[in-house]
Design a protein around this motif. Structure first.
Motif, short mmCIF file in Angstrom:
data_model
loop_
_atom_site.label_atom_id
_atom_site.label_comp_id
_atom_site.label_asym_id
_atom_site.label_seq_id
_atom_site.Cartn_x
_atom_site.Cartn_y
_atom_site.Cartn_z
N UNK A 102 0.83 -1.21 0.00
CA UNK A 102 0.00 0.00 0.00
C UNK A 102 0.86 1.25 0.00
N UNK A 103 1.88 1.29 0.84
CA UNK A 103 2.73 2.48 0.89
C UNK A 103 3.54 2.62 -0.39
N UNK A 104 3.93 1.49 -0.99
CA UNK A 104 4.64 1.55 -2.26
C UNK A 104 3.76 2.09 -3.37
N UNK A 105 2.50 1.63 -3.43
CA UNK A 105 1.56 2.15 -4.42
C UNK A 105 1.28 3.63 -4.16
N UNK A 106 1.10 3.98 -2.89
CA UNK A 106 0.87 5.38 -2.55
C UNK A 106 2.01 6.27 -2.98
N UNK A 107 3.24 5.79 -2.81
CA UNK A 107 4.40 6.56 -3.25
C UNK A 107 4.38 6.77 -4.76
N UNK A 108 3.99 5.73 -5.49
CA UNK A 108 3.90 5.84 -6.94
C UNK A 108 2.84 6.84 -7.37
N UNK A 109 1.70 6.83 -6.70
CA UNK A 109 0.63 7.77 -7.03
C UNK A 109 1.07 9.21 -6.77
N UNK A 110 1.76 9.43 -5.67
CA UNK A 110 2.26 10.78 -5.37
C UNK A 110 3.27 11.21 -6.42
N UNK A 111 4.12 10.29 -6.87
CA UNK A 111 5.07 10.63 -7.93
C UNK A 111 4.36 11.01 -9.22
N UNK A 112 3.27 10.32 -9.54
CA UNK A 112 2.48 10.66 -10.74
C UNK A 112 1.88 12.07 -10.60
N UNK A 141 10.66 8.66 -21.50
CA UNK A 141 11.92 8.69 -20.75
C UNK A 141 11.70 8.88 -19.25
N UNK A 142 10.48 9.29 -18.86
CA UNK A 142 10.18 9.48 -17.45
C UNK A 142 9.87 8.13 -16.82
N UNK A 143 10.68 7.70 -15.89
CA UNK A 143 10.45 6.42 -15.23
C UNK A 143 11.01 6.47 -13.81
N UNK A 144 10.27 5.89 -12.88
CA UNK A 144 10.68 5.81 -11.48
C UNK A 144 10.78 4.35 -11.08
N UNK A 145 11.85 4.01 -10.37
CA UNK A 145 12.03 2.65 -9.89
C UNK A 145 12.51 2.67 -8.45
N UNK A 146 12.31 1.56 -7.75
CA UNK A 146 12.86 1.41 -6.41
C UNK A 146 11.82 1.20 -5.33
N UNK A 147 12.25 0.56 -4.26
CA UNK A 147 11.38 0.27 -3.13
C UNK A 147 11.39 1.37 -2.09
N UNK A 148 12.02 2.51 -2.42
CA UNK A 148 12.22 3.55 -1.40
C UNK A 148 10.92 4.08 -0.81
N UNK A 149 9.85 4.19 -1.63
CA UNK A 149 8.57 4.67 -1.09
C UNK A 149 8.05 3.75 -0.01
N UNK A 150 8.09 2.44 -0.26
CA UNK A 150 7.66 1.47 0.75
C UNK A 150 8.61 1.47 1.94
N UNK A 206 9.07 9.38 -1.88
CA UNK A 206 9.44 8.97 -0.53
C UNK A 206 8.45 9.52 0.49
N UNK A 207 8.16 10.80 0.35
CA UNK A 207 7.19 11.43 1.24
C UNK A 207 5.81 10.80 1.07
#
Length: 232
Positions: A102-112, A141-150, A206-207
């Motif tokens: 959930x926190x990983x998905x949330x981080x992705x949504x915030x990045x979007x 070319x815009x891409x985000x990777x990593x478990x840092x959000x979780x 991350x936030x």
């Protein structure tokens, strides 16, 4: 009868498998390009207006790490090892996994959202000048990777559940209580995100992990769900 347990055998199952899966996929990202498969491009999180975007990437991106350096995956998984195993022991495996994803998905949504706010007007202007098809080449070319959000979600949870546990940080000889460590780390990420320092790092993601973690923990607290893993 006493039994000898291996290092990985002593870890709770979700923590152990997260570490193993992330390292296996990191190894795949550095080997599969030799046969024409770019996992970062396929599974990394693209901007939602990109032709390469897929909603599944909101989950898969958190299992991708920089193929050019082992430090990205190592430090993320070291944090999962240090703090995740304690949370899994307190919550139980199912609840911990739910929180992590959930926190990983949330981080992705915030990045979007961050991308949209930052680039929406610019994308519209570029598309008007060179056309949408050409603009797509840039968006891809815009891409985000990593478990840092979780991972930041894990840090937030650890600081809330065990606020007074002292943490000993490298180069700092004085112990810092977990709650102050989490607050300080969050403020640093906010500063970096607003200032544009380390622009290649997804500070707002991350936030976002911390924010979604906070919402989830407060929701569980409101519902009277304790720390015994009885959420499921």
């Amino acid at each position: 009868m006493m039994q000898n347990r291996s290092f990985f055998g002593s870890l709770p199952p979700i923590t152990k498998n997260l570490i193993i899966i992330n390292f296996l996929l990191w190894f795949a990202t550095i080997t599969l390009p030799r046969v024409g498969v770019d996992l970062v491009d396929l599974l990394g999180l693209h901007y939602f207006q990109s032709s390469k975007f897929n909603a599944v990437q909101l989950v898969t991106y958190m299992f991708m790490h920089d193929p050019n350096s082992i430090s990205h995956v190592f430090f993320n998984m070291f944090s999962v090892f240090m703090f995740g195993r304690t949370l899994e022991a307190a919550w139980g495996s199912k609840r911990f996994l739910f929180y992590y994803i959930t926190t990983g998905i949330g981080a992705g949504l915030v990045q979007e959202v961050f991308w949209y706010v930052l680039l929406h007007d610019q994308i519209a202007m570029v598309a008007a000048n060179i056309g949408w098809e050409a603009t797509q080449l840039q968006l891809n070319q815009l891409v985000t990777i990593g478990a840092s959000g979780a991972v930041f979600g894990i840090l937030l949870a650890f600081g809330m559940l065990f606020p007074n546990i002292p943490l000993y940080l490298m180069f700092i000889p004085v112990p810092i209580k977990a709650k102050y460590f989490v607050i300080g780390y969050g403020l640093i990420e906010l500063f970096f995100g607003i200032s544009g320092i380390q622009s290649s790092v997804a500070h707002f993601a991350h936030l976002g992990g911390m924010l979604f973690g906070l919402f989830l923990i407060l929701y569980w607290k409101k519902k009277g769900i304790g720390n015994n893993g009885r959420f499921f």
